[in-house]
Design a protein around this motif. Structure first.
Motif, short mmCIF file in Angstrom:
data_model
loop_
_atom_site.label_atom_id
_atom_site.label_comp_id
_atom_site.label_asym_id
_atom_site.label_seq_id
_atom_site.Cartn_x
_atom_site.Cartn_y
_atom_site.Cartn_z
N THR A 357 -0.89 -15.01 -12.86
CA THR A 357 -0.93 -14.26 -13.36
C THR A 357 -2.59 -13.45 -12.59
N LEU A 358 -2.40 -14.36 -11.15
CA LEU A 358 -4.17 -13.60 -10.66
C LEU A 358 -3.59 -12.33 -10.26
N GLU A 359 -4.74 -11.85 -10.54
CA GLU A 359 -4.32 -9.99 -9.86
C GLU A 359 -4.86 -9.58 -9.02
N ILE A 360 -3.58 -9.47 -7.56
CA ILE A 360 -4.72 -8.92 -6.43
C ILE A 360 -3.82 -7.61 -6.17
N ASN A 361 -4.22 -7.16 -5.45
CA ASN A 361 -4.22 -5.54 -4.34
C ASN A 361 -2.83 -5.34 -4.36
#
Length: 434
Positions: A357-361
């Motif tokens: 669930t880590l948000e990345i570009n």
């Protein structure tokens, strides 16, 4: 191909509309500044209406994704729009994915098809109108008498104007008074600044975005700022104060207005607004010019780029197997702040969820797949037989991440909130050490 062109136009129109609104607000702030600055500012808004791509920047003030519509959605069973604003997406997506016509099509497909047909029809009508207008102007100017340089006299026109693209000419009515030389200077200023070319380009943008009322407003304001900035240039260069005579000529000619299409006429724009601006012109630009340049630069920095688009690791890094696997038995955290083995099943599951669930570009920061990338901070997962499964690699400040497994490593991606990631990693280390 036609679908993509139409969808690109709609996406650019949405972004351009926001840019136009910001430009109009800035235009009010620049009310007392020389109009050349308002004129230049329109380049930013029009660039967002004609260029279908940009770069991403954290300085962007765009409140939504630059490409909420996609041609890919035409070919999937459940299409969706992705504005980046959850409330809007949640409201629109159930509608656009609804099946109609005996489940043969969905709303998204029908809307794109109908919209495309209407848009092409509007563009065609405006193109025909423009061609007819050009032919009429050419006929009106036939028989014009050469006066000097690129200046001609015509019996068939009532007002002075510039016509042409690269080799523009100035056309004056037969009743032109030689004492009104400043009118010629006005038209020559337009040619020197290539205003005739810029107006035609702006008109082309208007044709492409004919369905957007904000673009029509922007075009009118663009032309108004172009004319007022030209007035200012002539007044400032005059050896004497000609504001009164200049304003009188403008008023007289505005009464005799005639349609000249995309040509540039001396009496164009709102005469009252132009005369008011003429009477307030000052010889020097002063501090207002410096402030205006700073404001234009700030707006360009904030409007030209797109805002970064973020999503979760599991959605973005699709070319690597999911990190969540039932046969992972433990993990090792290696960081600058400490190392720890994660054996507890609950903590391990929390780490796996955290990674997915880590948000990345969505756009990779590097396409390099080499293993010598900065992996100062790393979470390595092992199977029950102690063999390597995969690793999540962060650089020193947790601003970039990439996944490696026994196959091909992923690209490198920017992390949305590096400080939060570091804090979470330290929490995992602390919990495991307790």
């Amino acid at each position: 191909m036609s679908d993509k062109i139409f969808i690109d136009i709609v996406n650019m129109s949405l972004v351009g509309s926001f840019a136009i609104i910001i430009t109009m607000i800035a235009r009010v702030c620049l009310k007392k500044a020389p109009k050349i600055f308002s004129y230049v500012l329109w380049v930013v808004a029009f660039s967002r209406l004609i260029i279908p791509f940009s770069f991403e920047s954290v300085f962007s003030i765009l409140p939504f994704n630059a490409t909420p519509l996609s041609t890919d959605m035409l070919y999937i069973e459940t299409p969706y729009v992705e504005t980046g604003v959850k409330a809007i997406d949640n409201a629109l997506n159930p509608i656009v994915s609804s099946a109609i016509l005996d489940n043969t099509f969905n709303v998204y497909q029908v809307a794109i098809f109908v919209g495309k047909v209407i848009w092409y029809s509007g563009v065609l009508i405006l193109l025909i109108y423009s061609i007819v207008s050009y032919i009429r102007i050419k006929r009106v100017l036939d028989g014009s008498v050469h006066l000097r340089d690129n200046i001609f006299i015509s019996e068939k026109i009532k007002i002075p104007f510039v016509a042409g693209f690269f080799n523009a000419n100035i056309y004056l009515p037969k009743s032109f008074d030689n004492t009104q030389e400043y009118i010629i200077l006005h038209e020559q200023t337009h040619i020197r600044r290539h205003d005739n070319i810029l107006k035609i380009l702006a008109y082309a943008v208007l044709i492409l975005h004919w369905f957007n009322p904000l673009v029509w407003i922007a075009f009118r304001l663009f032309v108004a700022d172009m004319e007022m900035s030209c007035d200012e240039s002539v007044i400032r260069k005059a050896n004497t104060d000609i504001r009164k005579e200049y304003s009188q000529s403008l008023l007289n000619l505005s009464i005799q207005k005639q349609t000249v299409g995309t040509s540039i006429a001396f009496s164009e724009g709102n005469p009252k607004e132009r005369i008011k601006n003429i009477m307030n012109i000052k010889k020097t630009i002063g501090i207002a010019g410096v402030v205006s340049v700073i404001l234009i630069a700030a707006i360009a920095i904030c409007l030209i780029p797109d805002r970064p688009q973020f999503s979760t690791v599991s959605e973005v890094i699709t070319n690597n197997p999911s990190v969540r696997k039932s046969n992972i038995s433990y993990a090792k955290m290696t960081t600058e702040d400490g190392n720890v083995d994660i054996i507890d099943r609950d903590t391990l599951d929390h780490i796996l969820v955290f990674i997915e669930t880590l948000e990345i570009n969505k756009k990779e920061s590097s396409r390099s797949r080499t293993e010598d990338r900065d992996s100062t901070n790393k979470i390595t997962f092992y199977r029950s037989d102690n063999t390597f499964d995969s690793s999540i690699n962060f650089n020193q400040d947790y601003s970039e991440v990439w996944i490696s497994d026994n196959a091909t490593p992923s690209f490198t991606y920017k992390v949305k909130t590096p400080d939060d990631v570091k804090k979470q990693i330290l929490d995992f280390i602390r919990i495991s050490n307790d």
